[in-house]
Scaffold this motif. Structure first.
Motif, PDB file in Angstrom:
ATOM      1  N   ASP A  13       0.761  -1.134   0.175  1.00  0.00           N
ATOM      2  CA  ASP A  13      -0.252   0.223   0.025  1.00  0.00           C
ATOM      3  C   ASP A  13       0.817   1.374  -0.016  1.00  0.00           C
ATOM      4  N   TYR A  14       2.052   1.259   0.738  1.00  0.00           N
ATOM      5  CA  TYR A  14       2.814   2.416   0.785  1.00  0.00           C
ATOM      6  C   TYR A  14       4.475   2.125   0.890  1.00  0.00           C
ATOM      7  N   VAL A  15       5.228   3.011   0.661  1.00  0.00           N
ATOM      8  CA  VAL A  15       6.750   2.937   0.423  1.00  0.00           C
ATOM      9  C   VAL A  15       7.083   4.082   1.618  1.00  0.00           C
ATOM     10  N   ALA A  16       7.644   3.904   2.708  1.00  0.00           N
ATOM     11  CA  ALA A  16       8.214   4.577   3.604  1.00  0.00           C
ATOM     12  C   ALA A  16       9.840   4.758   3.239  1.00  0.00           C
ATOM     13  N   VAL A  17      10.269   5.887   3.209  1.00  0.00           N
ATOM     14  CA  VAL A  17      11.939   6.345   2.994  1.00  0.00           C
ATOM     15  C   VAL A  17      12.319   7.401   3.893  1.00  0.00           C
ATOM     16  N   SER A  18      13.406   6.966   4.375  1.00  0.00           N
ATOM     17  CA  SER A  18      14.069   7.866   5.110  1.00  0.00           C
ATOM     18  C   SER A  18      14.516   9.241   4.270  1.00  0.00           C
ATOM     19  N   CYS A  19      14.130  10.389   4.872  1.00  0.00           N
ATOM     20  CA  CYS A  19      14.389  11.808   4.084  1.00  0.00           C
ATOM     21  C   CYS A  19      15.283  12.563   4.677  1.00  0.00           C
ATOM     22  N   GLY A  20      16.250  11.987   5.609  1.00  0.00           N
ATOM     23  CA  GLY A  20      17.445  12.673   6.082  1.00  0.00           C
ATOM     24  C   GLY A  20      16.920  13.514   7.544  1.00  0.00           C
ATOM     25  N   PRO A  21      18.108  14.107   7.979  1.00  0.00           N
ATOM     26  CA  PRO A  21      19.460  14.368   7.128  1.00  0.00           C
ATOM     27  C   PRO A  21      20.390  13.000   7.353  1.00  0.00           C
ATOM     28  N   ILE A  65       5.615   7.962   2.079  1.00  0.00           N
ATOM     29  CA  ILE A  65       5.750   8.208   3.320  1.00  0.00           C
ATOM     30  C   ILE A  65       7.270   8.792   3.359  1.00  0.00           C
ATOM     31  N   GLY A  66       7.575   9.777   3.960  1.00  0.00           N
ATOM     32  CA  GLY A  66       8.930  10.358   4.315  1.00  0.00           C
ATOM     33  C   GLY A  66       9.047  10.174   5.994  1.00  0.00           C
ATOM     34  N   ALA A  98       5.834   5.154  10.482  1.00  0.00           N
ATOM     35  CA  ALA A  98       5.155   5.092   9.328  1.00  0.00           C
ATOM     36  C   ALA A  98       3.644   4.999   9.366  1.00  0.00           C
ATOM     37  N   GLU A  99       3.231   4.340  10.421  1.00  0.00           N
ATOM     38  CA  GLU A  99       1.863   3.778  10.394  1.00  0.00           C
ATOM     39  C   GLU A  99       1.228   5.100  11.431  1.00  0.00           C
ATOM     40  N   LYS A 100       1.768   5.933  12.155  1.00  0.00           N
ATOM     41  CA  LYS A 100       1.341   7.027  12.628  1.00  0.00           C
ATOM     42  C   LYS A 100       1.220   8.101  11.650  1.00  0.00           C
ATOM     43  N   ARG A 101       2.009   8.308  10.514  1.00  0.00           N
ATOM     44  CA  ARG A 101       1.819   9.147   9.363  1.00  0.00           C
ATOM     45  C   ARG A 101       0.621   8.648   8.735  1.00  0.00           C
ATOM     46  N   ILE A 102       0.441   7.442   8.441  1.00  0.00           N
ATOM     47  CA  ILE A 102      -0.768   6.787   7.647  1.00  0.00           C
ATOM     48  C   ILE A 102      -2.170   7.374   8.461  1.00  0.00           C
ATOM     49  N   GLU A 125       3.430  12.305   1.203  1.00  0.00           N
ATOM     50  CA  GLU A 125       4.214  12.936   0.561  1.00  0.00           C
ATOM     51  C   GLU A 125       3.929  12.938  -0.902  1.00  0.00           C
ATOM     52  N   ASP A 126       3.980  14.141  -1.543  1.00  0.00           N
ATOM     53  CA  ASP A 126       3.824  14.543  -3.161  1.00  0.00           C
ATOM     54  C   ASP A 126       5.073  13.773  -4.044  1.00  0.00           C
TER      55      ASP A 126
END
Length: 229
Positions: free
Chosen positions: A59-67, A92-93, A197-201, A207-208
């Motif tokens: 359903d989703y892809v979560a990726v580390s966005c830094g720093p 998801i970032g 990630a689940e919190k952001r869902i 993310e766009d």
């Protein structure tokens, strides 16, 4: 419950994981890096093959966005965006410094209720990217690029404060306080992204895919006219 692919490439560690209904069902890590350009593609292929073979639609892809590492983040985010485009998935970032706090809290490494958490990523010399959270992962101080000396965190050290991440050990030489504690061996790993990630869902914080960029490019991209992106 959802199924999520996790990608983490912000440091020398390359890791990929997948979850289904709140449980990690696939995990692959390489700690010998940085070999993200060599390892990441094959790890993602393995994860996708695993979920496809078990008839688990992502359903989703979560990726580390830094720093974190410029090259590592660029590779990880590019791969995540490609999968989202190819499979029509939501992106998801996950901020790297927040991710570092997850194992500290899950393993109950911090006992004091009023303790502060300070994840750190190494930059250069005595410089780190750092952020300060309380035990509920509420932000106490936003991300700064800190040049660490004995006064850098003095306003917070009236309370117990725990430092961790690959920039923390060198900083302890400069931070002289009985309330400053070092936690070693904490790395940002894909499998630990699950609760964030689940919190952001749950809050629909996605993310766009077209415009999402890692941490190090956010200020630059924000200044560009939309039509140029």
């Amino acid at each position: 419950m959802s199924s999520i692919l996790f990608i983490e490439t912000s440091t020398n560690v390359c890791s990929v994981a997948a979850s289904h209904e709140g449980e990690i069902i696939f995990n692959k890590e390489d700690h010998s890096g940085p070999y993200h350009n060599e390892r990441l593609g094959s790890y993602i292929d393995e994860a996708l093959s695993f979920t496809d073979n078990h008839a688990i639609p992502l359903d989703y892809v979560a990726v580390s966005c830094g720093p974190g590492s410029y090259t590592g983040l660029r590779i990880g985010v590019s791969m995540a965006k490609g999968i989202c485009y190819g499979r029509g998935l939501r992106l998801i970032g996950v901020p790297t410094l927040e991710l570092l706090c997850v194992p500290v809290l899950l393993r109950e490494m911090v006992a004091e209720e009023d303790a502060l958490l300070c994840p750190m990523l190494d930059a250069r010399r005595m410089e780190v990217y750092a952020q300060v959270f309380d035990r509920a992962l509420r932000e106490v101080r936003p991300i700064h690029s800190d040049v660490v000396d004995e006064t850098t965190y003095s306003e917070y050290l009236s309370r117990p404060m725990y430092f961790f991440g690959n920039g923390a050990a060198k900083c302890m030489e400069a931070i002289h306080s009985p309330n400053a504690h070092l936690i070693e061996g904490i790395e940002p790993l894909a499998k630990n992204m699950l609760p964030l990630a689940e919190k952001r869902i749950a809050t629909e914080k996605f993310e766009d895919v077209a415009y999402f960029v890692p941490f190090y490019l956010k200020d630059f991209v924000a200044k560009l006219p939309r039509k140029l992106l």
